[in-house]
Enzyme design. Structure first.
Site, PDB file in Angstrom:
ATOM      1  N   GLY D  26     -10.799  86.194  -3.794  1.00  0.00           N
ATOM      2  CA  GLY D  26     -11.759  85.564  -2.902  1.00  0.00           C
ATOM      3  C   GLY D  26     -13.036  86.365  -2.903  1.00  0.00           C
ATOM      4  N   SER D  43     -16.704  91.793  -9.123  1.00  0.00           N
ATOM      5  CA  SER D  43     -15.486  91.149  -9.637  1.00  0.00           C
ATOM      6  C   SER D  43     -14.273  92.076  -9.576  1.00  0.00           C
ATOM      7  CB  SER D  43     -15.733  90.744 -11.096  1.00  0.00           C
ATOM      8  OG  SER D  43     -14.630  90.055 -11.619  1.00  0.00           O
ATOM      9  N   GLY D  44     -13.162  91.573  -9.047  1.00  0.00           N
ATOM     10  CA  GLY D  44     -11.881  92.273  -9.145  1.00  0.00           C
ATOM     11  C   GLY D  44     -11.745  93.551  -8.341  1.00  0.00           C
ATOM     12  N   SER D  73     -16.882  86.821 -10.978  1.00  0.00           N
ATOM     13  CA  SER D  73     -16.908  85.872 -12.097  1.00  0.00           C
ATOM     14  C   SER D  73     -17.346  84.478 -11.637  1.00  0.00           C
ATOM     15  CB  SER D  73     -15.531  85.807 -12.767  1.00  0.00           C
ATOM     16  OG  SER D  73     -14.549  85.450 -11.818  1.00  0.00           O
ATOM     17  N   ASP D  74     -17.303  84.227 -10.341  1.00  0.00           N
ATOM     18  CA  ASP D  74     -17.724  82.929  -9.802  1.00  0.00           C
ATOM     19  C   ASP D  74     -19.196  82.901  -9.407  1.00  0.00           C
ATOM     20  OD1 ASP D  74     -15.020  81.730  -9.804  1.00  0.00           O
ATOM     21  OD2 ASP D  74     -14.580  83.205  -8.253  1.00  0.00           O
ATOM     22  N   HIS D  93     -15.606  81.710  -1.370  1.00  0.00           N
ATOM     23  CA  HIS D  93     -14.614  81.081  -2.242  1.00  0.00           C
ATOM     24  C   HIS D  93     -13.296  81.818  -2.100  1.00  0.00           C
ATOM     25  CE1 HIS D  93     -12.480  79.330  -5.512  1.00  0.00           C
ATOM     26  NE2 HIS D  93     -12.542  80.398  -6.280  1.00  0.00           N
ATOM     27  N   HIS D  95      -8.663  81.248  -2.741  1.00  0.00           N
ATOM     28  CA  HIS D  95      -7.529  80.426  -3.175  1.00  0.00           C
ATOM     29  C   HIS D  95      -6.532  80.346  -2.023  1.00  0.00           C
ATOM     30  CE1 HIS D  95      -8.099  80.692  -7.831  1.00  0.00           C
ATOM     31  NE2 HIS D  95      -9.255  80.781  -7.206  1.00  0.00           N
ATOM     32  N   ASP D 118     -14.497  68.829  15.116  1.00  0.00           N
ATOM     33  CA  ASP D 118     -15.318  69.883  15.730  1.00  0.00           C
ATOM     34  C   ASP D 118     -16.142  70.640  14.680  1.00  0.00           C
ATOM     35  OD1 ASP D 118     -14.660  69.610  18.456  1.00  0.00           O
ATOM     36  OD2 ASP D 118     -12.917  70.918  18.301  1.00  0.00           O
ATOM     37  N   HIS D 169      -8.349  73.630  -8.452  1.00  0.00           N
ATOM     38  CA  HIS D 169      -8.810  74.999  -8.316  1.00  0.00           C
ATOM     39  C   HIS D 169      -8.633  75.493  -6.877  1.00  0.00           C
ATOM     40  CE1 HIS D 169     -12.181  78.036  -9.578  1.00  0.00           C
ATOM     41  NE2 HIS D 169     -11.334  78.569  -8.744  1.00  0.00           N
ATOM     42  N   TYR D 227     -20.898  72.890  23.846  1.00  0.00           N
ATOM     43  CA  TYR D 227     -19.798  73.858  23.745  1.00  0.00           C
ATOM     44  C   TYR D 227     -20.398  75.261  23.648  1.00  0.00           C
ATOM     45  CZ  TYR D 227     -15.565  76.160  22.043  1.00  0.00           C
ATOM     46  OH  TYR D 227     -14.481  76.979  21.894  1.00  0.00           O
TER      47      TYR D 227
END
Lengths: 229, 229, 229, 229
Positions: D26, D43-44, D73-74, D93, D95, D118, D169, D227
């Site tokens: 993520g 990355s990673g 990488s995204d 992002h 998973h 909401d 994905h 709210y």
């Protein structure tokens, strides 16, 4: 050898941290390919009590060469995997909830998304039913044999699909070393859960496009990988 | 007696640690077979407040012989199990999520994998419906009776299948002592979850091969067991 | 009033402890029946920042009589419940996962087991669809009205069934005081989860026998209760 | 820039706290709209090792302008979203289990309840299948393009529906800044879980009434929101 023991110890201790085990239902081993010696968890010892000194050393015949305790009852399965899958350096066996679900359901785990494709280059296979003779003969050895048979007959590269579901039993995962084998066991559990959910939501889904499978697997593996540092 | 109290206390305190209970929905007892005295959790007391001194001692007639507090409202069920299953030393009752699901569904829990076979030598039975008369009469006693009836009529050995699902209610587990009964309750919950998932994924599955069931159960139990140290 | 504030504060702080809320999606109130004053959580304030001084006091018309902050946007629903259910002393509203699932599915929650029967004397009802006019008019008030209508039309005693599922929205629970209302919200979530699982396993199940429902409910409630100390 | 880095760091560190990630699956980014510079996770890198100094700065062409490490990488997907959705300030992002389930099932997430309403003003769309050419060409860029195409073709306002499911994905979420994007990712995961459960319980349900959707969304968003404080 002390380094290998430390790595195998840490991977065993990681099993409860990743919620892969209940009680003592899981074991990790690692191999030193030069000497052909395998370090493995002793049978039935609690993770919280486990020390490097408790680990057992066996050779590629499965004979104990060092250690006070009895090795894992699954030792012959580990040994069979090391004898046949020449590039692997670590093996993990658990009864983790979701992977065991797929094994009990006797279903191959299809590649339904990129999370799967990032780690497994295609379906994770489920082995065939063991015969009564195989169960009666040398059960843990036969369990290893049926895994090897599955990969050979279906022409699956164990380095590209580093896990299997043993029918009615549970998962085995492997990797370059014990720590990577553990990582694959964690990923397998997560993709088993997501695939189960996906099928419940849309039973029509099947394997990813081959292009997308290839893209994701080789984004993380091989010479052209570009994920990570 | 103090040792038994300590063991029963620890088993009760383990219920929340293993996520088997909400609020006070679970109780563990243990018996001293020589004196025929049973130590059991008091009714409605929070686990975090529970001490060995709070535990209640009853005899095999269910009469209180020691303790300030009222024993668990399920005491007569425990007593009935001890009177009929002569070799058990501990009993656990919970409303744990997955075992209660199977009990509410009124389904026997089939042996779908080796995790089940490692601990239960065959299906875990679900009792029949209690009649209105049984509910009105002496409900907790009748709950115990219907468990015993289930094992007798279906010729199940309670030492080989140390748990039951009480229809519309929840699970009871037992074992040689309170701590082993607790362990069986944890295993039951886990295999109930995996069997539920397995059926959702593949509704065609049924009991394991008898050979595999036997192999796994006797790998861990009896004279030829070879699991553990 | 300070005691009531402390009790309402503790019940609000218990919402995240029991995993009933994401972010600020839940609120608890309590009433002092003598003065007719209601203490309620302020809108959108994080539980970890909440103090007794932040709580808002409103009267039975829903008018603020004390407090710096705006009361929960659901205040009118709470007030409507207090005006109509004369014996209740606390109200809890959450979007907890399993109760919200049943509310979104627009299904009454049937009494499928004794865990349900121990706390709710029959099905927990789901309200009817609100009309466009009701949504446009005074939405939070109308939400309260449709709950009251449900209990009146279906002749359900709110003291015996201390929760409701508001269709497409989520659960409200109540009780003698804020702490008992919170307890009912926890139980509702657990029985919603188990009923969902039960139906997935055996879609043929329906309500418990009336005898068993009555036995369990009155084992824990009313003059002849014999659960607890 | 240091403020932005700190905010992006905190949002990345929140991913494991909210159980949205396994290992390093993520990433969160944030943009400074004045300079057009984007801060993104490398990355990673493990969250427990991540510091503000590790974050990478790229421009709106995706070129690195600061940092020792390789960006996620995204990164091209994030950049494409910032270029097309002009008012967003943060992108997440993951998973995460339930959102990935819906993405793998290739289903739009319908608005089945007020929890959804909401936060998302209508269904969260799932993108179309990427073509082999798009996968082969510039995969992460094309992933961004297909998201933008989905919102344009279906005339969805990305400020009103701040998330998408990328087919096979997983989810991307966004918001005014990194912290609000993270909040939307948490909400998406929760409503994905509840919608899955709702459909399992009652497969006949579909989108909320438009009036109720509008009521809830604008109770929390826009000039007439009431709210919170």
């Amino acid at each position: 050898m002390e380094n290998l023991k430390e790595e195998v110890l840490q991977a065993n201790l990681s099993l409860p941290k990743h919620d892969l085990v209940t009680f003592t239902w899981g074991n990790v081993s690692g191999i030193d390919r030069e000497s052909g010696l395998i370090v493995i968890k002793p049978s039935g010892v609690k993770y919280e009590d486990l020390t490097a000194a408790d680990l057992v050393v066996v050779d590629l015949e499965g004979k104990k060469v060092e250690g006070e305790l009895k090795p894992s009852s699954d030792t012959k399965t580990h040994v069979t995997l090391y004898r046949n899958f020449k590039e692997i350096g670590g093996v993990v066996h658990t009864h983790s909830t979701w992977a065991t679900t797929w094994a009990q359901a006797a279903c191959d785990l299809p590649a339904l998304g990129t999370t799967h494709a990032d780690h497994f280059f295609g379906s994770v296979p489920c082995t065939r039913h063991l015969t009564e003779k195989e169960i009666a003969h040398d059960y843990e050895l036969e369990t290893g044999q049926v895994i090897v048979e599955t990969f050979n007959h279906r022409n699956i590269n164990p380095n590209h699909v580093p896990s299997v579901l043993v029918e009615s039993h549970g998962p085995f995962s492997w990797g370059e070393n014990a720590s990577k084998a553990l990582k694959n066991a964690v990923v397998l559990e997560e993709v088993c859960k997501m695939a189960y959910n996906t099928f419940n939501l849309n039973s029509e889904r099947s394997d990813l496009d081959y292009m997308l499978l290839k893209k994701h697997f080789f984004r993380k593996h091989g010479n052209n990988a570009y994920y990570g540092q």
